[in-house]
Design a protein around this motif. Structure first.
Motif, mmCIF file in Angstrom:
data_model
loop_
_atom_site.group_PDB
_atom_site.id
_atom_site.type_symbol
_atom_site.label_atom_id
_atom_site.label_comp_id
_atom_site.label_asym_id
_atom_site.label_seq_id
_atom_site.Cartn_x
_atom_site.Cartn_y
_atom_site.Cartn_z
ATOM 1 N N GLN A 89 0.719 -1.106 0.064
ATOM 2 C CA GLN A 89 -0.086 0.062 0.059
ATOM 3 C C GLN A 89 0.766 1.330 -0.035
ATOM 4 O OE1 GLN A 89 -3.366 -0.227 -0.255
ATOM 5 N NE2 GLN A 89 -3.149 -2.537 0.061
ATOM 6 N N LEU A 90 0.206 2.332 -0.083
ATOM 7 C CA LEU A 90 1.055 3.675 -0.221
ATOM 8 C C LEU A 90 0.932 4.143 1.330
ATOM 9 C CD1 LEU A 90 -0.096 5.248 -3.588
ATOM 10 C CD2 LEU A 90 2.010 3.732 -3.085
ATOM 11 N N GLY A 91 1.723 5.298 1.485
ATOM 12 C CA GLY A 91 1.537 5.944 2.666
ATOM 13 C C GLY A 91 1.539 5.280 4.083
ATOM 14 N N PRO A 92 0.555 5.264 4.883
ATOM 15 C CA PRO A 92 0.719 4.467 6.251
ATOM 16 C C PRO A 92 0.700 3.059 6.162
ATOM 17 C CG PRO A 92 -1.274 6.217 6.180
ATOM 18 C CD PRO A 92 -0.418 6.189 4.835
ATOM 19 N N GLY A 93 0.551 2.651 4.833
ATOM 20 C CA GLY A 93 0.734 0.991 4.779
ATOM 21 C C GLY A 93 1.777 0.576 3.989
ATOM 22 N N ASP A 94 2.776 1.639 3.705
ATOM 23 C CA ASP A 94 3.947 1.121 3.105
ATOM 24 C C ASP A 94 5.083 0.276 3.747
ATOM 25 O OD1 ASP A 94 5.032 3.301 4.631
ATOM 26 O OD2 ASP A 94 5.664 4.350 2.783
ATOM 27 N N HIS A 95 4.901 0.070 4.851
ATOM 28 C CA HIS A 95 5.786 -0.934 5.597
ATOM 29 C C HIS A 95 5.249 -2.366 5.691
ATOM 30 C CE1 HIS A 95 2.064 -0.390 8.078
ATOM 31 N NE2 HIS A 95 2.612 -1.516 8.804
ATOM 32 N N VAL A 96 4.407 -2.722 4.787
ATOM 33 C CA VAL A 96 4.118 -4.061 4.478
ATOM 34 C C VAL A 96 4.250 -4.329 3.032
ATOM 35 C CG1 VAL A 96 2.279 -5.964 4.354
ATOM 36 C CG2 VAL A 96 2.267 -4.288 6.118
ATOM 37 N N ALA A 97 5.084 -5.258 2.684
ATOM 38 C CA ALA A 97 5.711 -5.477 1.242
ATOM 39 C C ALA A 97 4.724 -6.394 0.912
ATOM 40 C CB ALA A 97 7.076 -6.209 1.314
ATOM 41 N N ASN A 98 4.627 -6.256 -0.711
ATOM 42 C CA ASN A 98 3.954 -7.284 -1.743
ATOM 43 C C ASN A 98 4.786 -7.745 -2.712
ATOM 44 O OD1 ASN A 98 2.424 -7.530 -4.432
ATOM 45 N ND2 ASN A 98 0.922 -8.293 -2.723
ATOM 46 N N ALA A 99 4.627 -8.987 -2.894
ATOM 47 C CA ALA A 99 5.668 -9.729 -4.061
ATOM 48 C C ALA A 99 4.857 -10.684 -4.827
ATOM 49 C CB ALA A 99 6.936 -10.319 -3.168
#
Length: 162
Positions: A71-81
Motif C-alpha cells: 500500500q502507499l502512505g501509512p501502509g507502505d511498511h508491508v511488502a507485496n511480492a
C-alpha cells in the motif's frame, strides 16, 4: 543459480514465460491477453519496488520476482511480492530460492511484513511453498477468480511478519 536485480536487458528473457503463465489464466489475476508493453510496465516496477531474476550460469532466466510496498502512505511498511518461474524450470527450486531472496530483501529494506493479496486457491504448489516459508492464510475471497478449467475459485490473502 544466481539471483540478481533485473535489468531492461532481461525483459526479452522474462516476457516469453510471463506471457505463457498469464495466458494460461490459472494463477494470475492479469488479463490473459496482456500485451508486452503493459506487462513490462507491471513487472519491471519503479523504485521503491524491485524486480529480480534467477539466472542459470549460462544466462538462462529461470524465473523472476517483484517486490514493492503493498500500500502507499501509512501502509507502505508491508511488502507485496509476485513470482513467476519459467515452466521449463519447474521442480528446480527456483520459486523457493526467489521466495527466500525476496523475503531477505524485504527485511533488509525495513518492511515489517509481507502480504500476498491474491493467491489462487487451486494453486496448491504455490500455497505449499508460501506456507513452508511461514505465510498464513489470513483471508479468503469466495469465487473471486475465474479459472479456465475449474470455474469460479477462491482467492486467498496470505501474510507473514518479517
Amino acid at each position: 543459480m544466481e539471483i540478481r536485480a533485473a535489468t531492461t536487458d532481461d525483459w526479452p528473457l522474462i516476457w516469453p514465460f510471463l506471457r505463457e503463465i498469464v495466458a494460461a489464466g490459472e494463477t494470475y489475476t492479469w488479463p490473459r491477453d496482456v500485451d508486452e508493453e503493459r506487462a513490462r510496465a507491471m513487472w519491471l516496477v519503479p523504485p521503491p519496488g524491485r524486480t529480480v531474476v534467477a539466472v542459470d550460469p549460462d544466462g538462462t532466466v529461470l524465473g523472476s520476482a517483484k517486490l514493492a510496498p503493498n500500500q502507499l502512505g501509512p501502509g507502505d511498511h508491508v511488502a507485496n511480492a509476485s513470482f513467476m518461474v519459467a515452466p521449463a524450470a519447474a521442480g528446480r527450486r527456483v520459486g523457493r530460492a526467489l521466495g527466500e531472496h525476496v523475503l531477505a530483501l524485504a527485511r533488509a529494506e525495513g518492511y515489517r511484513a509481507m502480504q500476498f493479496n491474491a493467491v489462487v486457491a487451486t494453486n496448491t504448489r504455490a500455497l505449499a511453498l508460501w506456507q513452508s516459508l511461514g505465510f498464513e492464510v489470513v483471508g479468503r475471497v469466495p469465487e473471486a477468480f475465474r479459472h479456465p478449467v475449474r470455474g469460479f475459485v477462491d482467492l486467498l490473502v496470505m501474510h507473514r511478519r518479517l
